[in-house]
Design an enzyme around this catalytic site. Structure first.
Site, short mmCIF file in Angstrom:
data_model
loop_
_atom_site.label_atom_id
_atom_site.label_comp_id
_atom_site.label_asym_id
_atom_site.label_seq_id
_atom_site.Cartn_x
_atom_site.Cartn_y
_atom_site.Cartn_z
N GLY A 19 0.82 -1.20 0.00
CA GLY A 19 0.00 0.00 0.00
C GLY A 19 0.86 1.25 0.00
CG ASN A 58 0.80 1.13 4.96
OD1 ASN A 58 0.54 1.81 5.94
ND2 ASN A 58 0.33 1.42 3.74
CE1 TYR A 82 -8.52 -1.09 8.72
CE2 TYR A 82 -9.21 -0.07 10.78
CZ TYR A 82 -8.27 -0.23 9.77
OH TYR A 82 -7.09 0.47 9.83
CB ALA A 83 -12.59 -2.97 14.79
CB ALA A 102 -9.39 -7.55 10.05
CB ILE A 158 -3.28 8.79 9.74
CG1 ILE A 158 -2.80 7.76 10.77
CG2 ILE A 158 -2.08 9.44 9.05
CD1 ILE A 158 -2.08 6.58 10.14
#
Length: 264
Positions: free
Chosen positions: A20, A88, A156-157, A159, A189
């Protein structure tokens, strides 16, 4: 490994792969490692918009086993080894609404992208690192592994929590073989995509971008530092962790969140 007295050349002679690495935090990490003297390879599904004459780009979809095998084969055939792997790549493209709206494909794609891709790349590159008793693997996780937002990023959390656990287990296994494994868990970010999200919120709520950013920080429970991180700040941490100066660090999670997580 001998320590370097010059941080700008501390990675001279090293081969590094950043997944990424064409935009956002990945791009900042790639530039940081390049500045430190490493030969840098970046991979993503699409070529970067900006020229990267000083880096090697490999196009691949790392959410598939075929894509990870291709990248491993290309790196080892072109360069003969890999010294630094920065896992990443990660994304959350699932709809909001919690468990009720999520399909099997939402879960499977998120797990493939955020957990199985690093697992497969590690498995592909570890044998030659262990054979040389030298290597560093960085897993970019997220504070959502500990501070999940179920309404918007449930898969997502989950994973990233799995990645955190896997990273610690892998470190216990391969650190005696000379390979360091570390996790970096950023908070919010302010990448280009984060900026676009703030713009969309500002437009939909008829507020300013600064007010939109404040609303995002409030949704996270507040950021004591008062602002999101810049990609370059995360890159600076990664640059240190892969350097000779961090040789005794392994098996550890480094949180860079401006104080967002409210507990110790």
């Amino acid at each position: 490994m001998k320590q370097s007295s010059n941080p700008d050349t501390g990675l001279s002679g090293k081969i590094a792969l950043v997944t990424g690495g064409t935009k956002g935090t990945g791009s900042a990490v790639a530039r940081r490692l390049l500045q430190a003297g490493a030969t840098v390879i970046i991979t993503a599904r699409n070529a970067p918009q900006q020229p990267i004459d000083t880096m090697c780009f490999i196009a691949a979809d790392l959410s598939t086993s075929e894509g990870t095998r291709y990248v491993v084969g290309e790196v080892l055939s072109r360069f003969g080894r890999l010294d630094i792997l920065v896992n990443n790549m990660g994304s959350s493209e699932t709809p909001g609404g919690g468990y009720r709206v999520l399909t099997d494909e939402d879960w499977e794609h998120t797990l493939r992208t955020n957990l199985l891709a690093p697992v497969r790349l590690d498995r592909g590159f570890l044998p030659q690192m262990i054979a040389r008793k030298n290597g560093v693997i960085i897993h970019i996780a997220s504070i959502q592994a500990r501070l999940p937002l179920y309404d918007s990023t449930l898969p997502y959390a989950a994973a990233k929590a799995g990645l955190l656990n896997y990273s610690k287990s892998l470190s216990n296994e391969v650190s005696p073989e000379g390979v360091r494994v570390l996790t970096v868990s950023p908070g919010w970010i302010y990448t280009d995509s984060a900026g676009r999200m703030a713009e969309r919120i500002a437009k939909s709520t008829d507020t300013t971008i600064e007010q939109a950013k404040e609303s995002i920080m409030k949704a996270l429970g507040g950021i004591p530092a008062g602002r999101p991180a810049q990609p370059e700040e995360v890159a600076a941490l990664v640059g240190f962790l892969v350097s000779p100066e961090a040789n005794y660090l392994t098996g550890t999670e480094f949180v860079i969140d401006g104080g967002t997580i409210p507990t110790i």
